[in-house]
Design an enzyme around this catalytic site. Structure first.
Site, mmCIF file in Angstrom:
data_model
loop_
_atom_site.group_PDB
_atom_site.id
_atom_site.type_symbol
_atom_site.label_atom_id
_atom_site.label_comp_id
_atom_site.label_asym_id
_atom_site.label_seq_id
_atom_site.Cartn_x
_atom_site.Cartn_y
_atom_site.Cartn_z
ATOM 1 N N THR A 142 0.821 -1.211 0.000
ATOM 2 C CA THR A 142 0.000 0.000 0.000
ATOM 3 C C THR A 142 0.855 1.261 0.000
ATOM 4 O O THR A 142 1.993 1.244 0.484
ATOM 5 C CB THR A 142 -0.899 -0.001 1.264
ATOM 6 O OG1 THR A 142 -1.436 1.298 1.464
ATOM 7 C CG2 THR A 142 -0.104 -0.350 2.518
ATOM 8 N N ASP A 143 0.282 2.333 -0.494
ATOM 9 C CA ASP A 143 0.989 3.627 -0.439
ATOM 10 C C ASP A 143 1.044 4.173 1.001
ATOM 11 O O ASP A 143 1.803 5.107 1.280
ATOM 12 C CB ASP A 143 0.322 4.658 -1.363
ATOM 13 C CG ASP A 143 -1.134 4.982 -1.012
ATOM 14 O OD1 ASP A 143 -1.703 4.332 -0.097
ATOM 15 O OD2 ASP A 143 -1.705 5.873 -1.654
ATOM 16 N N GLU A 144 0.241 3.585 1.911
ATOM 17 C CA GLU A 144 0.189 4.127 3.271
ATOM 18 C C GLU A 144 1.510 3.955 4.015
ATOM 19 O O GLU A 144 1.741 4.617 5.023
ATOM 20 C CB GLU A 144 -0.984 3.504 4.039
ATOM 21 C CG GLU A 144 -2.292 3.737 3.302
ATOM 22 C CD GLU A 144 -3.546 3.421 4.087
ATOM 23 O OE1 GLU A 144 -3.524 3.452 5.313
ATOM 24 O OE2 GLU A 144 -4.570 3.152 3.431
ATOM 25 N N TYR A 168 -1.902 -0.431 10.964
ATOM 26 C CA TYR A 168 -2.012 -1.118 9.661
ATOM 27 C C TYR A 168 -0.799 -0.817 8.787
ATOM 28 O O TYR A 168 -0.121 -1.732 8.303
ATOM 29 C CB TYR A 168 -3.306 -0.700 8.946
ATOM 30 C CG TYR A 168 -3.311 -1.014 7.461
ATOM 31 C CD1 TYR A 168 -3.283 -2.330 7.011
ATOM 32 C CD2 TYR A 168 -3.320 0.011 6.501
ATOM 33 C CE1 TYR A 168 -3.266 -2.633 5.648
ATOM 34 C CE2 TYR A 168 -3.309 -0.278 5.148
ATOM 35 C CZ TYR A 168 -3.282 -1.597 4.727
ATOM 36 O OH TYR A 168 -3.259 -1.891 3.373
ATOM 37 N N LYS A 172 2.219 -3.260 7.378
ATOM 38 C CA LYS A 172 2.502 -3.460 5.939
ATOM 39 C C LYS A 172 3.937 -3.045 5.627
ATOM 40 O O LYS A 172 4.624 -3.702 4.841
ATOM 41 C CB LYS A 172 1.513 -2.667 5.081
ATOM 42 C CG LYS A 172 0.098 -3.192 5.074
ATOM 43 C CD LYS A 172 -0.060 -4.594 4.487
ATOM 44 C CE LYS A 172 0.170 -4.653 3.000
ATOM 45 N NZ LYS A 172 -0.177 -6.005 2.445
HETATM 46 P P1 NAD Z 1 -9.440 -7.460 2.359
HETATM 47 O O1 NAD Z 1 -9.372 -7.220 3.821
HETATM 48 O O2 NAD Z 1 -10.701 -7.204 1.632
HETATM 49 O O3 NAD Z 1 -9.047 -8.992 2.070
HETATM 50 C C1 NAD Z 1 -8.007 -9.645 2.744
HETATM 51 C C2 NAD Z 1 -8.159 -11.139 2.505
HETATM 52 O O4 NAD Z 1 -7.073 -11.816 3.167
HETATM 53 C C3 NAD Z 1 -9.453 -11.711 3.088
HETATM 54 O O5 NAD Z 1 -10.058 -12.579 2.160
HETATM 55 C C4 NAD Z 1 -8.995 -12.480 4.308
HETATM 56 O O6 NAD Z 1 -9.832 -13.603 4.623
HETATM 57 C C5 NAD Z 1 -7.597 -12.915 3.882
HETATM 58 N N1 NAD Z 1 -6.722 -13.184 5.026
HETATM 59 C C6 NAD Z 1 -6.536 -12.392 6.117
HETATM 60 N N2 NAD Z 1 -5.649 -12.977 6.944
HETATM 61 C C7 NAD Z 1 -5.260 -14.130 6.353
HETATM 62 C C8 NAD Z 1 -4.348 -15.144 6.712
HETATM 63 N N3 NAD Z 1 -3.656 -15.103 7.871
HETATM 64 N N4 NAD Z 1 -4.156 -16.189 5.868
HETATM 65 C C9 NAD Z 1 -4.857 -16.260 4.706
HETATM 66 N N5 NAD Z 1 -5.750 -15.334 4.316
HETATM 67 C C10 NAD Z 1 -5.943 -14.276 5.141
HETATM 68 O O7 NAD Z 1 -8.235 -6.637 1.760
HETATM 69 P P2 NAD Z 1 -8.074 -5.978 0.314
HETATM 70 O O8 NAD Z 1 -8.624 -4.603 0.344
HETATM 71 O O9 NAD Z 1 -8.546 -6.927 -0.731
HETATM 72 O O10 NAD Z 1 -6.488 -5.847 0.252
HETATM 73 C C11 NAD Z 1 -5.691 -6.902 -0.278
HETATM 74 C C12 NAD Z 1 -4.226 -6.502 -0.187
HETATM 75 O O11 NAD Z 1 -4.014 -5.306 -0.922
HETATM 76 C C13 NAD Z 1 -3.753 -6.210 1.245
HETATM 77 O O12 NAD Z 1 -2.447 -6.744 1.381
HETATM 78 C C14 NAD Z 1 -3.739 -4.697 1.326
HETATM 79 O O13 NAD Z 1 -2.755 -4.252 2.235
HETATM 80 C C15 NAD Z 1 -3.396 -4.330 -0.105
HETATM 81 N N6 NAD Z 1 -3.903 -3.012 -0.547
HETATM 82 C C16 NAD Z 1 -5.224 -2.680 -0.388
HETATM 83 C C17 NAD Z 1 -5.688 -1.446 -0.842
HETATM 84 C C18 NAD Z 1 -7.140 -1.055 -0.711
HETATM 85 O O14 NAD Z 1 -7.489 0.099 -0.998
HETATM 86 N N7 NAD Z 1 -8.038 -1.954 -0.321
HETATM 87 C C19 NAD Z 1 -4.810 -0.545 -1.463
HETATM 88 C C20 NAD Z 1 -3.461 -0.914 -1.612
HETATM 89 C C21 NAD Z 1 -3.029 -2.161 -1.165
HETATM 90 P P1 TYD Z 2 -10.799 3.926 4.255
HETATM 91 O O1 TYD Z 2 -11.736 3.478 3.190
HETATM 92 O O2 TYD Z 2 -10.904 3.293 5.619
HETATM 93 O O3 TYD Z 2 -9.316 3.757 3.664
HETATM 94 P P2 TYD Z 2 -7.894 4.294 4.244
HETATM 95 O O4 TYD Z 2 -8.046 4.668 5.666
HETATM 96 O O5 TYD Z 2 -7.036 3.088 4.069
HETATM 97 O O6 TYD Z 2 -7.493 5.437 3.358
HETATM 98 O O7 TYD Z 2 -10.944 5.491 4.441
HETATM 99 C C1 TYD Z 2 -10.774 6.361 3.340
HETATM 100 C C2 TYD Z 2 -10.852 7.761 3.871
HETATM 101 O O8 TYD Z 2 -12.201 8.000 4.314
HETATM 102 C C3 TYD Z 2 -9.966 8.014 5.070
HETATM 103 O O9 TYD Z 2 -9.451 9.343 5.004
HETATM 104 C C4 TYD Z 2 -10.900 7.886 6.264
HETATM 105 C C5 TYD Z 2 -12.225 8.371 5.694
HETATM 106 N N1 TYD Z 2 -13.427 7.765 6.287
HETATM 107 C C6 TYD Z 2 -14.455 8.584 6.756
HETATM 108 O O10 TYD Z 2 -14.375 9.836 6.684
HETATM 109 N N2 TYD Z 2 -15.566 7.995 7.285
HETATM 110 C C7 TYD Z 2 -15.692 6.639 7.403
HETATM 111 O O11 TYD Z 2 -16.722 6.162 7.950
HETATM 112 C C8 TYD Z 2 -14.632 5.814 6.904
HETATM 113 C C9 TYD Z 2 -14.739 4.323 6.978
HETATM 114 C C10 TYD Z 2 -13.532 6.423 6.344
#
Ligand code: NAD
Ligand code: TYD
Length: 362
Positions: A142-144, A168, A172
């Site tokens: 992630t970019d975070e 988080y 990561k």
């Molecule tokens: P998500 O939480 O929707 O899905 C995570 C999945 O991992 C789930 O299906 C969960 O059951 C599985 N999981 C969790 N712990 C596990 C374990 N110990 N063993 C096996 N499976 C396990 O997350 P997402 O949004 O799909 O993100 C996927 C990846 O992409 C993550 O690594 C996250 O850091 C990265 N990412 C997400 C975003 C975003 O905006 N959602 C952006 C950049 C990077």
């Molecule tokens: P989120 O979807 O949780 O992603 P991330 O924290 O990884 O960026 O949140 C996106 C943005 O929206 C973040 O700045 C937090 C804000 N946010 C709210 O303002 N209200 C909410 O109820 C949630 C879940 C997020």
């Protein structure tokens, strides 16, 4: 030939698995059409087996419920399926949950990734040289990990120093460092991607965009943390997945690729866009805009102000660009949630309701 996808039943993993098997861009990777894809997922609250149900009759897909930290299970999968690649999505992924309970984030994101790397290293070291040369471990991050930007700072590049601010992002960041070290020390052929915020179908409704859509149509408040002027750089989920396929096919081993869509928006702007779309697609009975449901709530502790991705490296080196604009992506996303009320109802389990009560108090 096969690939293993960890976390394939989560939000992004679901789209990755589905898009991979739909194989619309075989020009990127001609081998993929016939090989097996093994989804390894523990099915935490965020994982949903149902997301992959319509692949049940596809002989190329195998679903395995298991933990990336279960070394015996992972070693068994590796020796049985002999993958040419691992795409590592599995993680605890929600910042707010990491604030309430960081332990699971350390367990899966740090220790789990460590155990996975060790199992993969052992498998990799016993492969014939030719198989070693083509093997890849793609770590999805992630970019975070780069921390927060001020309004006029340049966007994150691949050389921006790490400065994670939430449990988080710290977990990561730790996993990214482990992956990097397993390459430099043991020669594991890794690639790391750092992507901005994703949105799209199948996103668990604890994250901003699905939460707002679902609350809006349920007549509930739309919670905006603080002043709502925090900035995120939104990318449609299938564009993230096409970037990962591109990195797997052509990325340089040991490199990091930032992935983003050049689409910075404040949270308030995002919520207003969603409300306007819903006003058109599903007008409220009283004729008022969904925007009247917006409710400013207490800010998230340590809330990062701005994320922004400089995606020039992946564009120039690998020729990747997003296919969706924010306008097309958000329209598809809102329409998907409107078309899938049963999916929404099923993920709003007791555990989900508990989370909403803990976080929002209603
Ligand atoms: P998500 O939480 O929707 O899905 C995570 C999945 O991992 C789930 O299906 C969960 O059951 C599985 N999981 C969790 N712990 C596990 C374990 N110990 N063993 C096996 N499976 C396990 O997350 P997402 O949004 O799909 O993100 C996927 C990846 O992409 C993550 O690594 C996250 O850091 C990265 N990412 C997400 C975003 C975003 O905006 N959602 C952006 C950049 C990077
Ligand atoms: P989120 O979807 O949780 O992603 P991330 O924290 O990884 O960026 O949140 C996106 C943005 O929206 C973040 O700045 C937090 C804000 N946010 C709210 O303002 N209200 C909410 O109820 C949630 C879940 C997020």
């Amino acid at each position: 030939m096969s690939i293993i996808v960890t976390g394939g039943a989560g939000f992004i993993g679901t789209t990755f698995v589905r898009d991979w098997l739909a194989s619309t861009d075989q020009a990127l990777d001609p081998v993929a059409r016939s090989e097996t894809l093994i989804t390894l997922d523990r099915l935490t609250y965020a994982g949903n087996r149902e997301n992959l149900d319509d692949l049940n009759n596809d002989p190329r897909h195998i679903f395995v419920r298991g933990d990336i930290g279960d070394t015996n299970a992972v070693e068994f999968l590796l020796s049985t399926h002999r993958p040419r690649a691992i795409i590592h999505f599995a993680a605890e992924s929600h910042v707010d949950r990491s604030i309430h309970g960081p332990a699971d984030f350390i367990e899966t994101n740090v220790t789990g990734t460590f155990r996975l790397l060790e199992a993969v290293r052992s498998y990799f070291s016993a492969l014939p040289i030719q198989a070693q040369q083509s093997f890849r471990f793609v770590h999805v991050s992630t970019d975070e990990v780069y921390g927060t930007l001020r309004v006029d700072d340049p966007a994150f590049t691949e050389t921006t120093p790490y400065a994670p601010n939430s449990p988080y992002s710290a977990s990561k960041a730790a996993s990214d460092h482990l992956v990097r070290a397993w390459h430099h020390t043991y020669g594991l052929p890794v690639l790391t991607t750092n992507c901005s915020n994703n949105y799209g179908p199948y996103q668990f409704p604890e994250k901003l965009i699905p939460l707002v859509i679902i609350n809006a149509i349920a007549g509930k408040k739309l919670p905006i943390y603080g002043d709502g002027l925090q900035v995120r750089d939104w990318l449609y989920v299938s564009d993230h997945c096409s970037a990962i396929r591109r990195v797997l096919a052509a990325g340089r081993v040991g490199e990091v690729y930032n992935i983003g869509g050049w689409n910075e928006q404040t949270n308030l702007a995002i919520v207003n866009i969603i409300c306007r779309l819903l006003d058109g697609l599903l007008p409220r009975a009283d004729g008022a805009s969904y925007a009247t449901q917006i409710n400013f709530v207490t800010d998230r502790p340590g809330h990062d102000r701005r994320y922004a991705i400089d995606a020039r490296k992946i564009e120039h080196e690998l020729g990747w660009r997003p296919a969706e604009t924010f306008a097309t992506g958000i329209q598809k996303t809102v329409e998907w949630y409107l078309a899938n009320p049963e999916w929404i109802a099923r993920v709003q389990s007791g555990a989900y309701r508990d989370w909403i009560a803990t976080q929002y108090g209603d």
